[in-house]
Design a protein around this motif. Structure first.
Motif, PDB file in Angstrom:
ATOM      1  N   MET B 147       0.829  -1.203   0.000  1.00  0.00           N
ATOM      2  CA  MET B 147       0.000   0.000   0.000  1.00  0.00           C
ATOM      3  C   MET B 147       0.865   1.255   0.000  1.00  0.00           C
ATOM      4  SD  MET B 147      -3.515  -0.633   2.066  1.00  0.00           S
ATOM      5  CE  MET B 147      -3.011  -1.461   3.543  1.00  0.00           C
ATOM      6  N   GLY B 150       2.403   1.907  -3.333  1.00  0.00           N
ATOM      7  CA  GLY B 150       1.456   2.662  -4.157  1.00  0.00           C
ATOM      8  C   GLY B 150       1.458   4.133  -3.804  1.00  0.00           C
ATOM      9  N   TYR B 151       1.550   4.415  -2.505  1.00  0.00           N
ATOM     10  CA  TYR B 151       1.604   5.805  -2.020  1.00  0.00           C
ATOM     11  C   TYR B 151       2.799   6.520  -2.655  1.00  0.00           C
ATOM     12  CZ  TYR B 151       2.337   9.617   1.367  1.00  0.00           C
ATOM     13  OH  TYR B 151       2.526  10.837   1.974  1.00  0.00           O
ATOM     14  N   ALA B 153       4.383   5.675  -5.358  1.00  0.00           N
ATOM     15  CA  ALA B 153       4.161   5.794  -6.810  1.00  0.00           C
ATOM     16  C   ALA B 153       3.321   7.025  -7.104  1.00  0.00           C
ATOM     17  CB  ALA B 153       3.482   4.533  -7.341  1.00  0.00           C
ATOM     18  N   LEU B 154       2.301   7.239  -6.284  1.00  0.00           N
ATOM     19  CA  LEU B 154       1.453   8.424  -6.443  1.00  0.00           C
ATOM     20  C   LEU B 154       2.267   9.695  -6.241  1.00  0.00           C
ATOM     21  CD1 LEU B 154      -1.452   9.610  -6.709  1.00  0.00           C
ATOM     22  CD2 LEU B 154      -1.639   9.413  -4.235  1.00  0.00           C
ATOM     23  N   ILE B 157       4.273  11.153  -9.227  1.00  0.00           N
ATOM     24  CA  ILE B 157       3.575  11.740 -10.375  1.00  0.00           C
ATOM     25  C   ILE B 157       3.648  13.257 -10.269  1.00  0.00           C
ATOM     26  CG2 ILE B 157       1.330  12.017 -11.451  1.00  0.00           C
ATOM     27  CD1 ILE B 157       0.729   9.178 -10.440  1.00  0.00           C
ATOM     28  N   GLU B 159       2.333  16.706 -10.597  1.00  0.00           N
ATOM     29  CA  GLU B 159       1.096  17.470 -10.729  1.00  0.00           C
ATOM     30  C   GLU B 159       1.119  18.607  -9.713  1.00  0.00           C
ATOM     31  OE1 GLU B 159      -2.590  16.008  -9.485  1.00  0.00           O
ATOM     32  OE2 GLU B 159      -1.824  14.777  -7.899  1.00  0.00           O
ATOM     33  N   ARG B 166      -3.177  16.230  -1.045  1.00  0.00           N
ATOM     34  CA  ARG B 166      -4.474  15.739  -0.562  1.00  0.00           C
ATOM     35  C   ARG B 166      -4.707  14.291  -0.967  1.00  0.00           C
ATOM     36  NH1 ARG B 166      -6.273  20.936  -1.975  1.00  0.00           N
ATOM     37  NH2 ARG B 166      -7.270  20.243  -3.881  1.00  0.00           N
ATOM     38  N   ARG B 167      -4.394  13.976  -2.213  1.00  0.00           N
ATOM     39  CA  ARG B 167      -4.570  12.590  -2.672  1.00  0.00           C
ATOM     40  C   ARG B 167      -3.697  11.627  -1.861  1.00  0.00           C
ATOM     41  NH1 ARG B 167      -6.070  12.521  -8.870  1.00  0.00           N
ATOM     42  NH2 ARG B 167      -6.574  14.664  -9.200  1.00  0.00           N
ATOM     43  N   VAL B 170      -5.018  10.918   1.661  1.00  0.00           N
ATOM     44  CA  VAL B 170      -6.124   9.945   1.707  1.00  0.00           C
ATOM     45  C   VAL B 170      -5.573   8.516   1.607  1.00  0.00           C
ATOM     46  CG1 VAL B 170      -8.174   9.111   0.482  1.00  0.00           C
ATOM     47  CG2 VAL B 170      -7.838  11.563   0.802  1.00  0.00           C
ATOM     48  N   VAL B 171      -4.629   8.319   0.685  1.00  0.00           N
ATOM     49  CA  VAL B 171      -4.030   6.981   0.525  1.00  0.00           C
ATOM     50  C   VAL B 171      -3.343   6.552   1.819  1.00  0.00           C
ATOM     51  CG1 VAL B 171      -2.264   5.662  -0.714  1.00  0.00           C
ATOM     52  CG2 VAL B 171      -3.731   7.219  -1.958  1.00  0.00           C
TER      53      VAL B 171
END
Lengths: 225, 279
Positions: B147, B150-151, B153-154, B157, B159, B166-167, B170-171
């Motif tokens: 998990m 994945g965090y 990896a996010l 990105i 942006e 914020r995204r 939440v993760v």
């Protein structure tokens, strides 16, 4: 307050399902994909019926999760192409209503998908259902958990250029405990293993509740962009 | 290249400071002492069966626990900090919380990976397997690691940093829900785990072994503090570099655009004679 949230969520769910009924993406693409996964498992396991019956619960839920990924991606991108997401944000609908509505629509699609896949298990794998009630309850409860987590992470990955690859990385680990619990419950329902399926269904209920509450409470942080 | 001045850390080309170097030296010394204590000075776990008189126990494999258990604790601690900072991101919405959450998650994931590796090395001689699918604690720890992978990896990105914060928050908040499962799994699924409930009582840890274990906690804490300090400063500089780049781009764009052009672009009539545009 609760009445308004429920009413708005109902509107969003009906809208999503209406779009799905007209576009038929889930029916034409996701459902055939899920059946294809079951067939591929059959090829991979060398068409050994005994092995297939033993592992049918796990294969079923892997097929559900892979298909759910497609359904969730579809749901998350419904509104982005034509800017409807901005209109929805401006409409005054609460983020909780949006989340619950979208999750409900995904849930209905997942339940339909499960019905088709159970048919696939019966016909292709030749399984026997020993406890139909447990099968139904576990399927319904696990569906809530998958829909809640899927909707949350779908919203999270939407708008990102790499969402197709990012969503599985984010979502599948979260759904791993659901996969374990649902597989154990189906093990009992299909007589594949001597486990207490109802206890696992209880754990699934807890997971579904937590994921729904967390999803509804954090969704606002994702949709206000 | 950005210097630490951008982050208000003084005019330096490094994330180090006299105090952090002191901390680094103390950490290195502690790691060396722990190595000597765990792998040389402490006794192996050898017990005598009261009825058969045969030797049993974990033998030399027990030495790995002086590293493995402290790593588990700092993994929990790192992810706990990440969870608190993620709440801070959603409530306060300041870069400080975001950089703290990112730092803690990254370090926690390194520690979590080491927990899995050291646990696997320990499990080979004790459980006779590198990996046991039936062990609930192992599975929940792996899920936790995945998990947070994945965090991260996010996080990679590119942006808008505020949206990304914020995204990611939440993760992280969903991921840390797994920590109680990891911690309590040996109690809740007693018959589905090879992990023992409490090693302290079973191994009769006392004197030097007890000291070594607690020294392991202190050492792991020092490593965490040192890594955290430097990674936080790097994260802060990254954020400062992004802000600096945005600000520079705005200034550059403004210098290219005349007031009249700006007014025309928003549908207003320019006031007076148009001033020369910068080509």
């Amino acid at each position: 307050m609760i009445g308004r949230i429920s009413r708005d969520a109902w509107l969003v769910a009906c809208r999503d399902l209406r779009i799905e009924a007209r576009s038929r993406v889930v029916l034409d693409q996701v459902v055939p994909f899920s059946v294809l996964v079951l067939v591929l498992f059959g090829f991979a396991l060398d068409a050994d019926n005994r092995t297939l019956r033993t592992f049918a619960p796990g294969l079923f839920w892997v097929a559900v999760l892979l298909s759910a990924l497609l359904a969730v991606q579809r749901s998350a991108t419904l509104d982005r192409s034509d800017g409807t997401d901005t209109a929805l944000r401006m409409s005054g609908l609460s983020p909780i209503s949006l989340f619950l509505g979208r999750a409900s629509a995904v849930y209905v699609q997942l339940v339909a998908l499960q019905v088709v896949l159970v048919g696939g298990l019966l016909i292709l794998y030749g399984v026997d259902v020993e406890d139909p009630l447990l099968l139904v309850v576990a399927g319904l409860v696990a569906g809530v958990a998958v829909a809640a987590a899927g909707t949350l992470y779908g919203a999270l990955a939407s708008g990102l250029g790499v969402r197709e690859t990012l969503l599985p990385i984010l979502l599948l680990p979260v759904l791993a405990p659901v996969l374990i619990g649902a597989t154990r419950a189906f093990d009992d329902a299909l007589g594949a293993a001597a486990v207490d399926g109802w206890a696992w269904t209880g754990l699934l209920s807890l997971a579904a509740l937590i994921l729904t509450v967390v999803g509804a409470s954090t969704h606002s942080a994702l949709v206000e962009d | 290249m950005a210097t630490t001045t951008d982050a208000g850390l003084g005019e330096r080309d490094t994330t180090g400071s006299p105090r952090s170097r002191l901390l680094g030296i103390a950490t290195l010394i502690a790691v060396a002492i722990l190595g000597v204590l765990a792998f040389a000075l402490t006794e192996p776990d050898v017990r005598i069966h009261p009825e058969t008189g045969e030797e049993f126990g974990q033998f030399d494999a027990v030495r790995m626990l002086y590293v493995h258990v402290p790593l588990v604790i700092v993994t929990y601690l790192s992810y706990g900090i990440c969870a608190v900072a993620s709440i801070g991101v959603l409530v306060k919405r300041t870069p400080w919380w975001d950089v703290t959450a990112h730092t803690a998650a990254e370090i926690g994931t390194i520690f979590c990976g080491l927990v899995l590796v050291t646990g696997s090395i320990w499990g080979r001689p004790v459980w006779n397997t590198w990996w046991e699918w039936g062990d609930v604690r192992l599975m929940t720890t792996l899920v936790l690691f995945l998990m947070f992978t994945g965090y991260l990896a996010l996080r990679r990105i590119t942006e808008d940093p505020r949206r990304q914060a914020r995204r990611a928050a939440v993760v992280a908040l969903v991921a840390v829900l797994d920590i109680p499962l990891v911690n309590r799994s040996v109690e809740w699924w007693e018959n589905r785990t090879l992990h023992q409930r409490s090693t302290l009582g079973e191994l009769k840890i006392e004197d030097l072994t007890l000291f070594t274990l607690f020294f392991g906690f202190v050492t792991a804490g020092l490593v965490l503090a040192w890594l955290f300090l430097h990674r936080f400063r790097v994260g802060w500089l990254e954020r400062a570099a992004i802000d600096h780049g945005v600000a520079a781009a705005i200034v550059e764009r403004q210098s290219e655009t005349s007031d009249a052009e700006v007014r025309r672009s928003v549908g207003e009539q320019p006031e007076g004679p148009e001033e020369g545009l910068v080509p």
